[in-house]
Every structure is written in C-alpha cells, then in structure tokens.
Design a protein around this motif. Structure first.
Motif, PDB file in Angstrom:
ATOM      1  N   ALA A  79      59.059 -53.271  32.213  1.00 18.16           N
ATOM      2  CA  ALA A  79      57.672 -52.959  31.842  1.00 18.16           C
ATOM      3  C   ALA A  79      56.831 -54.229  31.758  1.00 18.16           C
ATOM      4  CB  ALA A  79      57.642 -52.213  30.512  1.00 18.16           C
ATOM      5  N   THR A  80      57.399 -55.309  31.201  1.00 19.02           N
ATOM      6  CA  THR A  80      56.666 -56.573  31.102  1.00 19.02           C
ATOM      7  C   THR A  80      56.355 -57.132  32.474  1.00 19.02           C
ATOM      8  OG1 THR A  80      57.771 -57.036  28.992  1.00 19.02           O
ATOM      9  CG2 THR A  80      56.713 -58.883  30.116  1.00 19.02           C
ATOM     10  N   ASP A  81      57.351 -57.100  33.377  1.00 20.62           N
ATOM     11  CA  ASP A  81      57.119 -57.589  34.740  1.00 20.62           C
ATOM     12  C   ASP A  81      56.062 -56.751  35.457  1.00 20.62           C
ATOM     13  OD1 ASP A  81      58.959 -59.546  34.352  1.00 20.62           O
ATOM     14  OD2 ASP A  81      60.585 -58.553  35.434  1.00 20.62           O
ATOM     15  N   GLY A  82      56.125 -55.447  35.279  1.00 19.94           N
ATOM     16  CA  GLY A  82      55.131 -54.587  35.919  1.00 19.94           C
ATOM     17  C   GLY A  82      53.721 -54.866  35.430  1.00 19.94           C
ATOM     18  N   ILE A  83      53.569 -55.044  34.121  1.00 18.24           N
ATOM     19  CA  ILE A  83      52.251 -55.354  33.564  1.00 18.24           C
ATOM     20  C   ILE A  83      51.755 -56.706  34.066  1.00 18.24           C
ATOM     21  CG2 ILE A  83      51.009 -55.843  31.416  1.00 18.24           C
ATOM     22  CD1 ILE A  83      52.844 -53.800  30.057  1.00 18.24           C
ATOM     23  N   ALA A  84      52.669 -57.693  34.121  1.00 21.80           N
ATOM     24  CA  ALA A  84      52.286 -59.031  34.600  1.00 21.80           C
ATOM     25  C   ALA A  84      51.860 -58.990  36.053  1.00 21.80           C
ATOM     26  CB  ALA A  84      53.442 -60.002  34.403  1.00 21.80           C
ATOM     27  N   LEU A  85      52.607 -58.266  36.897  1.00 24.05           N
ATOM     28  CA  LEU A  85      52.241 -58.164  38.312  1.00 24.05           C
ATOM     29  C   LEU A  85      50.903 -57.458  38.492  1.00 24.05           C
ATOM     30  CD1 LEU A  85      55.703 -57.288  39.910  1.00 24.05           C
ATOM     31  CD2 LEU A  85      54.432 -59.429  40.112  1.00 24.05           C
ATOM     32  N   PHE A  86      50.688 -56.395  37.739  1.00 26.40           N
ATOM     33  CA  PHE A  86      49.409 -55.687  37.817  1.00 26.40           C
ATOM     34  C   PHE A  86      48.259 -56.595  37.398  1.00 26.40           C
ATOM     35  CE2 PHE A  86      46.115 -53.208  35.639  1.00 26.40           C
ATOM     36  CZ  PHE A  86      45.684 -52.400  36.688  1.00 26.40           C
ATOM     37  N   TYR A  87      48.465 -57.372  36.343  1.00 28.34           N
ATOM     38  CA  TYR A  87      47.420 -58.264  35.855  1.00 28.34           C
ATOM     39  C   TYR A  87      47.125 -59.367  36.868  1.00 28.34           C
ATOM     40  CZ  TYR A  87      44.895 -61.405  32.713  1.00 28.34           C
ATOM     41  OH  TYR A  87      43.945 -62.214  32.146  1.00 28.34           O
ATOM     42  N   MET A  88      48.182 -59.945  37.461  1.00 25.86           N
ATOM     43  CA  MET A  88      47.988 -60.993  38.467  1.00 25.86           C
ATOM     44  C   MET A  88      47.296 -60.431  39.709  1.00 25.86           C
ATOM     45  SD  MET A  88      48.942 -63.841  37.241  1.00 25.86           S
ATOM     46  CE  MET A  88      48.899 -64.774  38.776  1.00 25.86           C
ATOM     47  N   SER A  89      47.671 -59.218  40.103  1.00 29.36           N
ATOM     48  CA  SER A  89      47.022 -58.595  41.255  1.00 29.36           C
ATOM     49  C   SER A  89      45.541 -58.374  40.990  1.00 29.36           C
ATOM     50  CB  SER A  89      47.714 -57.271  41.579  1.00 29.36           C
ATOM     51  OG  SER A  89      47.038 -56.582  42.601  1.00 29.36           O
ATOM     52  N   ARG A  90      45.219 -57.948  39.788  1.00 30.13           N
ATOM     53  CA  ARG A  90      43.811 -57.723  39.441  1.00 30.13           C
ATOM     54  C   ARG A  90      43.033 -59.034  39.438  1.00 30.13           C
ATOM     55  NH1 ARG A  90      40.462 -57.375  34.980  1.00 30.13           N
ATOM     56  NH2 ARG A  90      38.921 -55.697  35.076  1.00 30.13           N
ATOM     57  N   ILE A  91      43.655 -60.112  38.940  1.00 33.97           N
ATOM     58  CA  ILE A  91      42.996 -61.422  38.943  1.00 33.97           C
ATOM     59  C   ILE A  91      42.741 -61.891  40.376  1.00 33.97           C
ATOM     60  CG2 ILE A  91      43.360 -63.867  38.419  1.00 33.97           C
ATOM     61  CD1 ILE A  91      44.685 -63.053  35.845  1.00 33.97           C
ATOM     62  N   MET A  92      43.762 -61.721  41.251  1.00 41.59           N
ATOM     63  CA  MET A  92      43.610 -62.171  42.637  1.00 41.59           C
ATOM     64  C   MET A  92      42.525 -61.380  43.374  1.00 41.59           C
ATOM     65  SD  MET A  92      45.630 -64.696  42.848  1.00 41.59           S
ATOM     66  CE  MET A  92      45.492 -64.984  44.613  1.00 41.59           C
ATOM     67  N   THR A  94      39.831 -60.096  41.902  1.00 41.71           N
ATOM     68  CA  THR A  94      38.519 -60.250  41.266  1.00 41.71           C
ATOM     69  C   THR A  94      38.138 -61.724  41.120  1.00 41.71           C
ATOM     70  OG1 THR A  94      39.616 -60.098  39.102  1.00 41.71           O
ATOM     71  CG2 THR A  94      38.698 -58.063  40.018  1.00 41.71           C
ATOM     72  N   VAL A  95      38.846 -62.436  40.253  1.00 40.13           N
ATOM     73  CA  VAL A  95      38.480 -63.826  39.969  1.00 40.13           C
ATOM     74  C   VAL A  95      38.668 -64.711  41.187  1.00 40.13           C
ATOM     75  CG1 VAL A  95      38.936 -65.807  38.477  1.00 40.13           C
ATOM     76  CG2 VAL A  95      39.061 -63.486  37.543  1.00 40.13           C
ATOM     77  N   PHE A  96      39.823 -64.561  41.867  1.00 32.66           N
ATOM     78  CA  PHE A  96      40.138 -65.425  42.993  1.00 32.66           C
ATOM     79  C   PHE A  96      39.967 -64.721  44.334  1.00 32.66           C
ATOM     80  CE2 PHE A  96      42.708 -66.994  39.409  1.00 32.66           C
ATOM     81  CZ  PHE A  96      42.230 -68.296  39.347  1.00 32.66           C
ATOM     82  N   ALA A  97      39.184 -63.693  44.387  1.00 31.08           N
ATOM     83  CA  ALA A  97      38.988 -62.966  45.635  1.00 31.08           C
ATOM     84  C   ALA A  97      38.234 -63.819  46.647  1.00 31.08           C
ATOM     85  CB  ALA A  97      38.224 -61.671  45.364  1.00 31.08           C
ATOM     86  N   ASP A  98      38.667 -63.712  47.913  1.00 31.27           N
ATOM     87  CA  ASP A  98      38.005 -64.432  49.001  1.00 31.27           C
ATOM     88  C   ASP A  98      36.832 -63.577  49.491  1.00 31.27           C
ATOM     89  OD1 ASP A  98      37.300 -66.111  51.024  1.00 31.27           O
ATOM     90  OD2 ASP A  98      39.008 -65.646  52.324  1.00 31.27           O
ATOM     91  N   LEU A  99      35.717 -63.717  48.792  1.00 27.29           N
ATOM     92  CA  LEU A  99      34.551 -62.881  49.100  1.00 27.29           C
ATOM     93  C   LEU A  99      33.700 -63.453  50.220  1.00 27.29           C
ATOM     94  CD1 LEU A  99      33.477 -62.007  45.445  1.00 27.29           C
ATOM     95  CD2 LEU A  99      34.925 -60.683  46.995  1.00 27.29           C
ATOM     96  N   GLY A 100      33.937 -64.738  50.567  1.00 25.92           N
ATOM     97  CA  GLY A 100      33.126 -65.353  51.604  1.00 25.92           C
ATOM     98  C   GLY A 100      31.736 -65.714  51.097  1.00 25.92           C
ATOM     99  N   THR A 101      30.932 -66.232  52.002  1.00 27.63           N
ATOM    100  CA  THR A 101      29.576 -66.664  51.652  1.00 27.63           C
ATOM    101  C   THR A 101      28.499 -65.877  52.398  1.00 27.63           C
ATOM    102  OG1 THR A 101      29.669 -68.399  53.344  1.00 27.63           O
ATOM    103  CG2 THR A 101      30.387 -68.993  51.122  1.00 27.63           C
ATOM    104  N   ASP A 102      28.920 -64.863  53.144  1.00 22.81           N
ATOM    105  CA  ASP A 102      27.947 -64.127  53.968  1.00 22.81           C
ATOM    106  C   ASP A 102      26.864 -63.458  53.140  1.00 22.81           C
ATOM    107  OD1 ASP A 102      29.558 -64.945  55.978  1.00 22.81           O
ATOM    108  OD2 ASP A 102      30.379 -62.969  56.467  1.00 22.81           O
ATOM    109  N   GLU A 103      27.242 -62.962  51.964  1.00 24.02           N
ATOM    110  CA  GLU A 103      26.295 -62.216  51.155  1.00 24.02           C
ATOM    111  C   GLU A 103      25.520 -63.098  50.184  1.00 24.02           C
ATOM    112  OE1 GLU A 103      25.744 -59.172  51.874  1.00 24.02           O
ATOM    113  OE2 GLU A 103      27.415 -59.012  53.294  1.00 24.02           O
ATOM    114  N   LEU A 104      25.850 -64.382  50.108  1.00 24.39           N
ATOM    115  CA  LEU A 104      25.151 -65.265  49.185  1.00 24.39           C
ATOM    116  C   LEU A 104      23.769 -65.623  49.709  1.00 24.39           C
ATOM    117  CD1 LEU A 104      28.017 -67.728  48.170  1.00 24.39           C
ATOM    118  CD2 LEU A 104      27.189 -65.725  46.934  1.00 24.39           C
ATOM    119  N   GLU A 105      22.848 -65.759  48.796  1.00 26.40           N
ATOM    120  CA  GLU A 105      21.493 -66.146  49.175  1.00 26.40           C
ATOM    121  C   GLU A 105      21.483 -67.597  49.647  1.00 26.40           C
ATOM    122  OE1 GLU A 105      17.054 -66.664  47.119  1.00 26.40           O
ATOM    123  OE2 GLU A 105      18.789 -65.970  45.959  1.00 26.40           O
TER     124      GLU A 105
END
Length: 306
Positions: A79-92, A94-105
C-alpha cells in the motif's frame, strides 16, 4: 481309613490348576501393565524431547500469529509503494510536466517605444537591414509521409563537453525532399521582411565535408504555411506539416548571389513559415549546408520601418 484321604487328595489336584492359572493371569497382566507403562513413558519422553528441541515459533499457534503479522506487513508495504508511485506520477504530470512553450505569451520587451516614436518627439536612427536566420530548418519526404524530419545530423560527442550541436542549417530540395523553414521577426521597428536564398558561387569556400549539389536548371516553388505556433521538429513529417496558405514565388536560384523569394510585413514577435519544393515538372536539386561562418541556404532580412 485311607479312603477319605484319597478322596481329599483327588479333589485337591483339581483345585491347584485354577490357582496357578489365576497367578499366571495376574503375572501376565502385571507384565502387560508394566510394558504399557513403559511405552507411555517412552512416548511421553519422546514428545517432551521434541517439544524441547522445537523453537517457540514452530508451535501452530505461534506460526499462525507470525504469518498474520507477515501478511499485515506485506499489505502495508504494498500500500505504501502504491501510494508513493501514485504521488510521484501525479507530480510528474503536474509539477514537472513537459508542457512546452507554445502556449506561453511572447513577452513584449519594447513597452513604450511605439508611443514614443508616434509622438514625433524623437527621430529614429538609420539602421541597416538585419539578417535573421531561421529558427527551424527541416526536411520532409512526400514519398515517405510518416517519416519524421531528421534531427542532429551533425551532432558530435566530446568527452569534456558532452554532445555538441553545431549551428548549421540544411537546405535540401529534390522531387522527394522538401525543406521547411520557420522565422520569427523580433526587432521593433524592423518590420518589413524579405526572404532570400543564397547559394555558393564558383570558387566560394564551403566548410565541412558535405558536398554542394545543385542543378542550375532547377525551378523552385515556395509556399507560405499556416503555422501560428513554433514547429516541433520531433513531431514534424510530411503528413503532420502545417497546411499551405499560398504559393509566394516560383523561381530559379543562381549560384554566387542572393535570390529574392518574397517581401512581406512582419510585425515583431510574429512567426513566418515557408516550404521550398520542386516546381511542377522540374527535376530540381539543391543540397547545401550553412555553418557558423556562412549563411548559405534560406534566410530572411528585416528592414527598418520607423
């Protein structure tokens, strides 16, 4: 006189065997009892010895309790590993997502300049045309529509600095190869642009090991593409390239000089994308690399407008 004695003696022998049999039976029972007691004692001592030799956890109750704790610990770890993997996946994502610069002003670094020059209180200095090299130059292949544009053809690895990407651009056009070039107009007040093609002439020095190939009878068509956003070369192919808006020129390039392709207004910050192809019915060929010191191929000039 002796007859009573004889009769007594006759009856006495009949009683003697019964007595002996009773004693024998008692002796046999005693022996059996002793043997059974010895067997019970041996069995008890054997079990006592086994119980002394076996550790406490080997007992059924202890084993069941240990298994329960092990399973509980395993469930907690999973259960701990599953929660950690889910949390890391969510961080990758959102926080570290490769969104690019196309939409930036695209930020405006020239605040107030337009108002200043329109006021007439200041006159602009005379500025020569500025050479603007393309941000992207890439090849696509009409006979292989899903093949991605080549990337890093001249990249090299250095043990000290790692992978190096030389500042080189490639103009390659043939019946099965098209070249796409994208420019961004940057400078304020230099908002009249002209696209040109320059090829080396006889005796001009060509850097690098790549040969210059050119058919002097080649006819090239140049199209403006509808690409309001920066091109992603990693996803660029003939099937994914931006659609053509219009043909802006049909020309024959000449070696040793600049050949004008088209002139157009280019407000600062805007993107301009062109595709160079063979003219209809022309067996054209041009293959030239530019370098840090040369500007062969396709590029753009920005002319002063203030």
């Amino acid at each position: 006189m002796f007859s009573p004695l004889r009769s007594h003696s006759q009856t006495h022998p009949s009683a003697m065997p019964s007595r002996r049999s009773t004693q024998d039976e008692q002796y046999a029972l005693l022996q059996n009892g002793e043997n059974g007691s010895q067997e019970l004692d041996d069995d008890y001592s054997h079990r006592a010895g086994e119980s002394k030799r076996r550790p406490a956890w080997y007992q059924p109750e202890a084993r069941q309790s240990a298994l329960t704790w092990i399973l509980a610990l395993l469930v907690i770890v999973v259960a701990t590993d599953g929660i950690a993997l889910f949390y890391m996946s969510r961080i990758m994502k959102t926080v570290f997502a490769d969104l690019g610069t196309d939409e930036l002003e695209f930020a405006n670094p020239y605040h107030g300049l337009e108002t200043l020059y329109r006021s007439g209180k200041i006159n602009a200095s005379k500025i020569d045309p500025i050479q603007n090299l393309p941000r992207v130059v890439a090849q696509v292949f009409p006979d292989r529509p899903k093949e991605l544009a080549p990337i890093g053809e001249h990249d090299l690895f250095n043990k000290v600095f790692g992978t190096l990407s030389p500042h080189e651009k490639h103009l390659h056009v043939s019946p099965n190869v098209h070249t796409i070039a994208q420019f961004r107009a940057l400078d304020f007040g230099m908002e009249e642009c002209s696209v040109v093609i320059q090829l080396p002439g006889h005796g001009d020095r060509i850097e690098g090991s790549e040969p210059f190939r050119f058919n002097q009878l080649s006819v090239f068509d140049v199209y403006r593409l509808n690409a309001p956003k920066p091109l992603d070369v990693r996803k660029l192919s003939y099937s994914t390239k931006p659609p053509a808006q219009e043909r802006v020129a049909s020309l024959m390039a000449k070696g040793g000089e600049e050949t004008l392709v088209t002139t157009f207004p280019c407000p600062w910050g805007t993107l301009h994308t062109f595709e160079v192809v063979c003219g209809e019915g022309s067996d054209c060929l041009v293959d030239i690399w530019s370098s840090q010191n040369t500007t062969y191929g396709i590029y753009m000039y920005q002319h002063q407008t203030i």
